[in-house]
Design an enzyme around this catalytic site. Structure first.
Site, PDB file in Angstrom:
ATOM      1  N   ASN A 267      28.526   7.994  33.806  1.00 21.38           N
ATOM      2  CA  ASN A 267      28.653   9.169  34.662  1.00 21.38           C
ATOM      3  C   ASN A 267      27.295   9.373  35.322  1.00 21.38           C
ATOM      4  O   ASN A 267      26.354   9.827  34.678  1.00 21.38           O
ATOM      5  CB  ASN A 267      29.046  10.375  33.795  1.00 21.38           C
ATOM      6  CG  ASN A 267      29.030  11.680  34.566  1.00 21.38           C
ATOM      7  OD1 ASN A 267      28.897  11.689  35.785  1.00 21.38           O
ATOM      8  ND2 ASN A 267      29.161  12.778  33.845  1.00 21.38           N
ATOM      9  N   TRP A 268      27.229   9.009  36.610  1.00 27.28           N
ATOM     10  CA  TRP A 268      25.922   9.054  37.291  1.00 27.28           C
ATOM     11  C   TRP A 268      25.548  10.469  37.713  1.00 27.28           C
ATOM     12  O   TRP A 268      24.446  10.703  38.193  1.00 27.28           O
ATOM     13  CB  TRP A 268      25.915   8.098  38.490  1.00 27.28           C
ATOM     14  CG  TRP A 268      26.027   6.645  38.108  1.00 27.28           C
ATOM     15  CD1 TRP A 268      26.161   6.130  36.842  1.00 27.28           C
ATOM     16  CD2 TRP A 268      26.012   5.511  38.995  1.00 27.28           C
ATOM     17  NE1 TRP A 268      26.233   4.745  36.895  1.00 27.28           N
ATOM     18  CE2 TRP A 268      26.144   4.336  38.209  1.00 27.28           C
ATOM     19  CE3 TRP A 268      25.907   5.363  40.380  1.00 27.28           C
ATOM     20  CZ2 TRP A 268      26.165   3.057  38.758  1.00 27.28           C
ATOM     21  CZ3 TRP A 268      25.928   4.092  40.944  1.00 27.28           C
ATOM     22  CH2 TRP A 268      26.057   2.944  40.138  1.00 27.28           C
TER      23      TRP A 268
ATOM     24  N   HIS B  59      34.591  17.735  32.908  1.00 25.79           N
ATOM     25  CA  HIS B  59      33.253  17.563  32.343  1.00 25.79           C
ATOM     26  C   HIS B  59      32.644  18.932  32.030  1.00 25.79           C
ATOM     27  O   HIS B  59      32.890  19.900  32.750  1.00 25.79           O
ATOM     28  CB  HIS B  59      32.364  16.789  33.318  1.00 25.79           C
ATOM     29  CG  HIS B  59      31.062  16.407  32.695  1.00 25.79           C
ATOM     30  ND1 HIS B  59      29.996  17.279  32.642  1.00 25.79           N
ATOM     31  CD2 HIS B  59      30.676  15.294  32.043  1.00 25.79           C
ATOM     32  CE1 HIS B  59      29.011  16.680  31.989  1.00 25.79           C
ATOM     33  NE2 HIS B  59      29.397  15.490  31.619  1.00 25.79           N
TER      34      HIS B  59
ATOM     35  N   GLU C 180      29.868  20.184  32.553  1.00 23.33           N
ATOM     36  CA  GLU C 180      29.117  20.816  33.649  1.00 23.33           C
ATOM     37  C   GLU C 180      30.057  21.498  34.639  1.00 23.33           C
ATOM     38  O   GLU C 180      29.722  22.502  35.244  1.00 23.33           O
ATOM     39  CB  GLU C 180      28.212  19.768  34.308  1.00 23.33           C
ATOM     40  CG  GLU C 180      27.036  19.432  33.381  1.00 23.33           C
ATOM     41  CD  GLU C 180      26.566  17.999  33.408  1.00 23.33           C
ATOM     42  OE1 GLU C 180      26.860  17.262  34.356  1.00 23.33           O
ATOM     43  OE2 GLU C 180      25.890  17.601  32.425  1.00 23.33           O
TER      44      GLU C 180
ATOM     45  N   GLU D 200      32.678  15.315  24.130  1.00 21.89           N
ATOM     46  CA  GLU D 200      31.266  15.475  24.470  1.00 21.89           C
ATOM     47  C   GLU D 200      30.783  16.846  24.003  1.00 21.89           C
ATOM     48  O   GLU D 200      30.953  17.842  24.726  1.00 21.89           O
ATOM     49  CB  GLU D 200      31.067  15.357  25.979  1.00 21.89           C
ATOM     50  CG  GLU D 200      31.528  14.034  26.559  1.00 21.89           C
ATOM     51  CD  GLU D 200      30.871  13.750  27.898  1.00 21.89           C
ATOM     52  OE1 GLU D 200      30.118  12.770  27.954  1.00 21.89           O
ATOM     53  OE2 GLU D 200      31.084  14.503  28.851  1.00 21.89           O
TER      54      GLU D 200
ATOM     55  N   GLY E  63      22.638  15.470  27.525  1.00 21.03           N
ATOM     56  CA  GLY E  63      21.360  15.513  28.225  1.00 21.03           C
ATOM     57  C   GLY E  63      20.226  16.115  27.408  1.00 21.03           C
ATOM     58  O   GLY E  63      19.161  16.428  27.943  1.00 21.03           O
TER      59      GLY E  63
ATOM     60  N   SER F  47      24.081  12.066  24.949  1.00 24.42           N
ATOM     61  CA  SER F  47      22.848  11.358  24.575  1.00 24.42           C
ATOM     62  C   SER F  47      23.103  10.017  23.898  1.00 24.42           C
ATOM     63  O   SER F  47      22.388   9.637  22.964  1.00 24.42           O
ATOM     64  CB  SER F  47      21.959  12.260  23.705  1.00 24.42           C
ATOM     65  OG  SER F  47      21.574  13.415  24.433  1.00 24.42           O
TER      66      SER F  47
ATOM     67  N   GLY G 230      25.688   9.443  30.301  1.00 21.41           N
ATOM     68  CA  GLY G 230      25.025  10.077  31.433  1.00 21.41           C
ATOM     69  C   GLY G 230      23.679   9.428  31.716  1.00 21.41           C
ATOM     70  O   GLY G 230      23.580   8.411  32.390  1.00 21.41           O
ATOM     71  N   GLY G 231      22.628  10.014  31.170  1.00 20.19           N
ATOM     72  CA  GLY G 231      21.269   9.566  31.473  1.00 20.19           C
ATOM     73  C   GLY G 231      21.045   8.066  31.320  1.00 20.19           C
ATOM     74  O   GLY G 231      20.444   7.425  32.191  1.00 20.19           O
TER      75      GLY G 231
HETATM   76  P1  PGA Z   1      24.097  12.242  28.600  1.00 21.21           P
HETATM   77  O1  PGA Z   1      25.381  12.801  29.403  1.00 21.21           O
HETATM   78  O2  PGA Z   1      24.443  10.842  28.167  1.00 21.21           O
HETATM   79  O3  PGA Z   1      22.972  12.311  29.580  1.00 21.21           O
HETATM   80  O4  PGA Z   1      23.909  13.158  27.433  1.00 21.21           O
HETATM   81  C1  PGA Z   1      26.686  12.502  28.988  1.00 21.21           C
HETATM   82  C2  PGA Z   1      27.679  13.153  29.906  1.00 21.21           C
HETATM   83  O5  PGA Z   1      27.426  14.277  30.375  1.00 21.21           O
HETATM   84  O6  PGA Z   1      28.753  12.573  30.194  1.00 21.21           O
END
Ligand code: PGA
Length: 253
Positions: free
Chosen positions: A11-12, A97, A99, A168, A174, A214, A235-236
């Site tokens: 997930n960019w 997600h 967010e 998640e 993050g 993470s 993500g990251g």
């Molecule tokens: P992260 O994000 O790997 O940076 O914790 C995961 C995500 O939000 O899908």
């Protein structure tokens, strides 16, 4: 190890301009070209989907979007339809997600509508769920996950076969703080039990449940070794070809 094919998606988020997004896709291709027994996808921004899709043509990496609206076309300023996503080569979209739930305020009913429309339009869905830290600490975690699943996936039937659930925990996204393999496994077992009560044991056994939050090359192997962890939403660590490839390869057989 479970018979389910692991699925690792990047997930960019709202990162990377065009040249960098294409360079990341190009860099990733050779690093995962011989990764066997694992399904791979990347979810770039809307503005880079087409170019990344072109860069990935013929590679073993599928294209996904990060979100999709509930209409095919029309007066919905700023939104993107599943049909448009398919038009630029997407086979997947993320829905729900954390967010989008917590920053953009998307609720269970809207996410259910999005999931149903994306599936009806022919996209596969990575449906995200997860508890806040306060919810975990207060013992409400299972109730939260159950609510997100029962409302979010309400009304689905055979299309569940085209859904992957991404667990998640919001406190792990993050933050550098990963759920332990035991915590991930425990939540995934619970998710599978909710799916079994909604859709039956066979559907639950076939469902792939990704862990996200993470995930890094150094924790992926231990997490994927758990019976109910069927891949990752990253993500990251998905923003660097070598770290994403290392996570993919930790899941390869
Ligand atoms: P992260 O994000 O790997 O940076 O914790 C995961 C995500 O939000 O899908």
């Amino acid at each position: 190890m479970a018979a389910r094919t692991p699925f690792v998606a990047g997930n960019w988020k709202m990162n990377l301009l065009l040249a960098d997004a294409v360079a990341l896709a190009e860099g990733l291709k050779p690093l995962v070209a011989s990764s066997a027994g694992v399904e791979i996808a990347v979810c770039p921004t809307y503005t880079t989907l087409y170019a990344v899709g072109k860069a990935l043509a013929g590679a073993n990496i599928q294209l996904g979007a990060q979100n999709a609206y509930v209409k095919e076309s029309g007066a919905y300023t700023g939104e993107i339809s599943p049909q448009m996503l398919k038009d630029v080569g997407c086979s997947w979209t993320i829905i729900g997600h954390s967010e989008r739930r917590h920053i953009l305020g998307e609720d269970d009913a809207f996410l259910n509508e999005k999931t149903r429309f994306a599936l009806a339009s022919g996209l596969n869905v990575m449906f995200c769920i997860g508890e806040l830290l306060e919810e975990r600490k207060s013992g409400a975690m299972n109730a939260v996950l159950e609510r997100q699943l029962t409302r979010g996936l309400d009304g689905l039937d055979a299309e569940l076969a085209r859904v992957v659930v991404a667990y998640e925990p919001v406190w792990a996204i993050g933050t550098g703080e990963t759920a332990t393999p035991d915590q991930a496994e425990e939540a995934h077992v619970f998710v599978r039990s909710v799916i079994a009560s909604m859709f039956g044991e066979a559907a639950a056994a076939a469902l792939r449940i990704q862990y996200g939050g993470s995930v890094k090359p150094d924790n992926a192997a231990e997490l994927i070794s758990r019976e109910n962890v069927d891949g990752f939403l990253v993500g990251g660590a998905a923003l660097k070809a070598d770290s994403f490839a290392a996570i993919v390869n930790a899941c390869a057989r």
